[in-house]
Write a protein that holds these residues in place. Structure first.
Motif, mmCIF file in Angstrom:
data_model
loop_
_atom_site.group_PDB
_atom_site.id
_atom_site.type_symbol
_atom_site.label_atom_id
_atom_site.label_comp_id
_atom_site.label_asym_id
_atom_site.label_seq_id
_atom_site.Cartn_x
_atom_site.Cartn_y
_atom_site.Cartn_z
ATOM 1 N N GLY A 434 0.831 -1.199 -0.013
ATOM 2 C CA GLY A 434 -0.007 0.036 0.039
ATOM 3 C C GLY A 434 0.817 1.328 0.039
ATOM 4 N N VAL A 435 1.797 1.065 -0.741
ATOM 5 C CA VAL A 435 2.702 2.382 -0.468
ATOM 6 C C VAL A 435 1.988 3.666 -1.318
ATOM 7 C CG1 VAL A 435 4.998 3.601 -1.574
ATOM 8 C CG2 VAL A 435 5.145 1.082 -0.332
ATOM 9 N N THR A 436 1.336 3.365 -2.493
ATOM 10 C CA THR A 436 0.647 4.248 -3.292
ATOM 11 C C THR A 436 -0.890 4.082 -3.130
ATOM 12 O OG1 THR A 436 0.788 2.773 -5.192
ATOM 13 C CG2 THR A 436 2.439 4.322 -4.988
ATOM 14 N N ARG A 437 -1.376 3.219 -2.342
ATOM 15 C CA ARG A 437 -2.827 3.442 -1.822
ATOM 16 C C ARG A 437 -3.219 4.663 -0.790
ATOM 17 N NH1 ARG A 437 -2.854 -1.067 1.456
ATOM 18 N NH2 ARG A 437 -2.981 -2.440 -0.111
ATOM 19 N N PRO A 438 -4.401 5.176 -1.143
ATOM 20 C CA PRO A 438 -4.598 6.515 -0.377
ATOM 21 C C PRO A 438 -4.521 6.050 1.193
ATOM 22 C CG PRO A 438 -6.192 5.963 -2.226
ATOM 23 C CD PRO A 438 -5.324 4.908 -2.128
ATOM 24 N N THR A 439 -4.446 6.898 1.933
ATOM 25 C CA THR A 439 -4.127 6.730 3.538
ATOM 26 C C THR A 439 -5.553 6.319 4.039
ATOM 27 O OG1 THR A 439 -4.755 9.259 3.861
ATOM 28 C CG2 THR A 439 -2.290 8.481 3.417
ATOM 29 N N HIS A 440 -6.749 6.431 3.561
ATOM 30 C CA HIS A 440 -7.768 6.256 4.385
ATOM 31 C C HIS A 440 -8.117 4.680 3.966
ATOM 32 C CE1 HIS A 440 -9.317 7.436 0.399
ATOM 33 N NE2 HIS A 440 -10.364 6.819 0.468
ATOM 34 N N GLY A 443 -5.284 -1.863 4.186
ATOM 35 C CA GLY A 443 -4.817 -3.052 3.161
ATOM 36 C C GLY A 443 -4.968 -4.356 4.173
ATOM 37 N N PRO A 444 -4.864 -5.369 3.440
ATOM 38 C CA PRO A 444 -4.658 -6.803 4.171
ATOM 39 C C PRO A 444 -3.759 -6.743 5.353
ATOM 40 C CG PRO A 444 -3.775 -7.000 1.960
ATOM 41 C CD PRO A 444 -4.174 -5.544 2.083
ATOM 42 N N PHE A 447 -2.671 -1.963 7.831
ATOM 43 C CA PHE A 447 -2.304 -0.452 7.905
ATOM 44 C C PHE A 447 -3.144 0.108 6.741
ATOM 45 C CE2 PHE A 447 1.661 -2.620 9.341
ATOM 46 C CZ PHE A 447 1.845 -1.748 10.641
ATOM 47 N N GLY A 448 -3.178 1.390 6.917
ATOM 48 C CA GLY A 448 -3.703 2.397 5.888
ATOM 49 C C GLY A 448 -2.485 2.426 5.051
ATOM 50 N N GLY A 449 -3.135 3.014 3.770
ATOM 51 C CA GLY A 449 -1.990 3.324 2.542
ATOM 52 C C GLY A 449 -1.162 4.318 3.177
ATOM 53 N N LEU A 450 -0.206 4.482 2.442
ATOM 54 C CA LEU A 450 1.034 5.599 2.906
ATOM 55 C C LEU A 450 0.717 6.712 2.065
ATOM 56 C CD1 LEU A 450 4.431 3.694 3.040
ATOM 57 C CD2 LEU A 450 2.903 3.989 4.821
ATOM 58 N N GLY A 451 -0.069 6.633 0.946
ATOM 59 C CA GLY A 451 -0.389 7.922 0.018
ATOM 60 C C GLY A 451 0.327 8.442 -0.945
ATOM 61 N N PHE A 452 1.402 7.701 -1.060
ATOM 62 C CA PHE A 452 2.452 8.130 -2.133
ATOM 63 C C PHE A 452 1.536 8.261 -3.469
ATOM 64 C CE2 PHE A 452 5.597 7.342 1.100
ATOM 65 C CZ PHE A 452 6.403 8.343 0.789
#
Length: 703
Positions: A434-440, A443-444, A447-452
């Motif tokens: 989830g490095v480029t997953r939105p922070t809100h 993931g499995p 952790f929330g996405g890091l938002g990059f």
């Protein structure tokens, strides 16, 4: 109050006498109290000083000097500023801390403010007081940990530092962590500065957010400014760099770290002044001028940003107020084992604020279009490069640095909220989810996405370079190294990086990695670049590789530009590779199939990803309208006649052939146009027969 007036005290070491002189002309001699202290009572009405104010007439051995008294001014930092600093939510921290030229209570000068909560005292020293801070102790603004002093008469260009009295009573001089300009290294003082630059990139800033980066052309030229053309200043670079990058067709430049750093050999990755562009190449406004010039040429500017660690220089951030302040107090978390540096204490609100505001600062004050965040993996893992007993687990017993995760999420969310059109890019070398997953979005892993916005695809880079480094006869055994990337290609929004890290420290330049003679080396580079530009993901190429520089990059000498000199016998060989890079960028920008669905599986389809015996790879890229581009790469040094590939039922027209004579190729070419026929092949009802040039990549579009 003292009787019928207000007592004024002044600390003026070495003064023979001091008097307070009101603007109305009333002069009151102050009595010497020893150790440079002088005191007297000024007439006042009620509890206020004379409305017209006063100045000090200080007599030294060389005569009388009339100066403003910094201590007659109230603090210029407001309660809101201190509240936001305390909460770690001051998103414009650079406007509150550091040195700020201003007019305060009708008088021009500079406010100095620094966060040093554990200091017993802080003084400001500079060239305005002969580097003796004795007479300029700063005020402590309560529990905020901030010390402040407005010094009249001090303006832009003034050099200064803070003299910190540590908890143990010792003293040391520290550069300002929030300095927005510095002396030229190896000098280490901070400089007062204010901008006079008038931006001319309004149109660029307004339209850069029109299309999300992952759905737009994004081709990056990585530059080390100090060595691109050694000796050039920011303003001289502005005359040459934008034109060169535009002519090559790159959409963006990525600047290796610009923030001030004491050791040039660190390439900027050991930062001591996070808010100051390096003074080696000019002033902060000169850097703004360069960014403006790049925007005028239609080129976005990405900057390397280094929040993972900082050097131990005693005059900088390390043990800033005499205690671990920016770094964790536990050395097992503070020490970075790889680089001999210190890590930031991401769990401390003021430290996190320092870094989040810094990311915003570069985007807002310098119109930077993106931040490539260095060494993210070293931030995410508590055991990064550490042995079993050298690290502490998190509160849940895991190896994840929860404070660093929260910091990165906050930084990304803040930058995207405040800076429309900006992009953040992670150099993250592991499979963190989830490095480029939105922070809100969670993931499995929980952790929330890091938002990059984007992530460097380090796996693709290592695998593909390993493949092309093998002799062609052995490549069949490493075929999967070129195809494995498609297994995870859509797990993140990727950039394909051939960066400075791949052409230093004995790794050789890109062309020198290739086997064979000089012709085969160049041909393989050309084929590789054609494959790279067509592969899902954005592209990044480090300077010098665009013309097949044979030597490793040196930060002292930069690219070997002489290879392009017409008098050099092999100049055409190097110019041919550069011409190919230019054409790759031109066709890429004009072909939505190569970028419109970069992060969507619908934008890619293998034709034949399993032709290991032939050393060939063939696939289709699609745009949102369904229009395809066919890419075929032949990594064998043989011409393959009548090579059949499954195909949509179209007539193909070659639009790029890396083997073309103008690039230094052999001239073997596919026919034009290429008609498909109803021969089933590769699981498709139609197919096309074509000639594959040796060590070459072909791009074809429907005629």
């Amino acid at each position: 109050m003292d009787g019928g007036g207000v007592r004024v005290r002044a600390l003026r070491p070495f003064a023979r006498s001091v008097a307070a002189v009101t603007d109305g002309g009333t002069r009151t001699e102050l009595a010497a109290e020893g150790d440079g202290f002088f005191s007297g009572v000024l007439p006042a009405k009620g509890t206020a000083l004379p409305a017209e104010g006063y100045r000090l007439a200080v007599t030294y051995d060389d005569g009388e000097h009339v100066v403003e008294d910094p201590y007659r001014f109230l603090p210029s930092l407001g309660e809101l500023d201190l509240h936001l600093i305390g909460e770690g939510r001051h998103e414009e921290l650079w406007k509150a801390l550091g040195s700020q030229p201003m007019t305060h209570e009708g008088v021009t000068g500079t406010r100095f403010a620094v966060w040093a909560p554990n200091a017993r005292g802080v003084r400001v020293a500079g060239d305005f007081n002969f580097w003796d801070g004795t007479g300029f102790p700063m005020r402590s603004l309560g529990g905020s940990g901030v010390w402040e002093l407005f010094v009249p008469g001090v303006g832009a260009g003034t050099a200064y530092k803070y003299e910190i009295t540590r908890p143990d009573g010792s003293r040391g001089m520290k550069a300002d962590p929030m300095a927005r300009a510095t002396e030229v290294p190896p000098a280490t003082a901070s400089l007062v500065t204010e901008s006079a630059h008038e931006w001319r990139d309004q149109e660029w800033m307004e339209r850069r957010a029109a299309v999300p980066v992952h759905r737009a052309p994004f081709s990056v030229y990585e530059v080390h400014l100090a060595s691109w053309r050694p000796g050039l200043t920011y303003r001289e670079l502005a005359e040459q760099l934008p034109a060169y990058v535009k002519e090559l067709g790159f959409t963006h430049v990525e600047l290796m770290p610009v923030a001030e750093h004491p050791f040039g050999g660190s390439w900027g990755y050991q930062v001591t002044s996070y808010y100051a562009p390096t003074s080696r190449l000019g002033s902060p406004d000169d850097f703004r001028f360069l960014v403006d010039a790049l925007h005028a040429a239609g080129i976005g500017v990405i900057m390397d940003w280094v929040p993972a660690h900082f050097p131990k220089d005693e005059w900088a951030l390390a043990r800033f107020d005499g205690t671990p302040l920016y770094e964790p107090s536990d050395p097992r978390r503070a020490e970075h084992p790889d680089w001999g540096t210190l890590e930031f204490d991401f769990g401390r609100t003021e430290v996190r604020n320092f870094l989040v505001a810094n990311a915003v600062y570069w985007c807002e004050e310098f119109h930077i279009d993106g931040l490539r965040v260095d060494a993210v993996a070293s931030m995410l893992y508590l055991d990064y490069s550490r042995e079993g007993g050298d690290w502490l687990p998190n509160a849940y017993g895991g190896r994840e640095n929860l404070d660093a995760v929260a910091f990165l999420q906050e930084m990304n969310a803040t930058v995207y909220r405040r800076c429309p059109g900006a992009v953040t890019i992670a150099e993250e070398s592991t499979a963190w989810d989830g490095v480029t997953r939105p922070t809100h979005l969670v993931g499995p892993t929980g952790f929330g996405g890091l938002g990059f916005g984007l992530k460097w695809n380090m796996g693709w880079m290592h695998d593909s370079l390993d493949y092309v480094a093998h002799e062609p006869v052995h490549r069949r055994y490493h075929h999967n190294e070129m195809t494995f990337s498609m297994v995870y290609a859509y797990s993140e929004n990727y950039v394909l990086p051939i960066s400075h890290d791949e052409v230093v420290h004995g790794k050789g330049s890109l062309v020198s990695k290739m086997p064979g003679d000089w012709w085969q080396q160049r041909a393989t580079v050309r084929a590789y670049l054609g494959f790279m530009w067509a592969h899902p993901g954005k592209q990044l190429l480090f300077m010098g590789q665009e013309f097949a520089q044979g030597a490793e990059w040196s930060h002292d000498t930069g690219p070997d530009w002489w290879l392009l000199d017409p008098d050099y016998p092999a100049a055409d060989d190097h110019r041919g590779v550069r011409d190919l890079v230019r054409d790759l960028n031109a066709v890429y920008a004009a072909t939505p199939a190569l970028w419109q669905l970069d992060t969507d599986p619908d934008g890619f389809a293998w034709i034949d990803g399993g032709a290991a015996e032939d050393n060939t790879f063939s696939f289709l890229r699609y745009d949102t309208a369904g229009d395809p581009l066919l890419c075929v790469s032949n990594f064998s040094p043989v011409v393959r006649e009548n090579y059949r590939l499954g195909s949509p039922d179209v007539v193909w027209k070659p639009v790029l052939n890396t083997d073309a004579p103008r690039y230094g190729g052999s001239g073997a070419a596919a026919a034009d146009p290429l008609k498909t026929d109803p021969t089933p092949w590769n699981g498709r009802a139609h197919s096309v027969s074509l000639t594959l040039p040796p060590l070459a990549t072909l791009w074809l579009r429907p005629a």
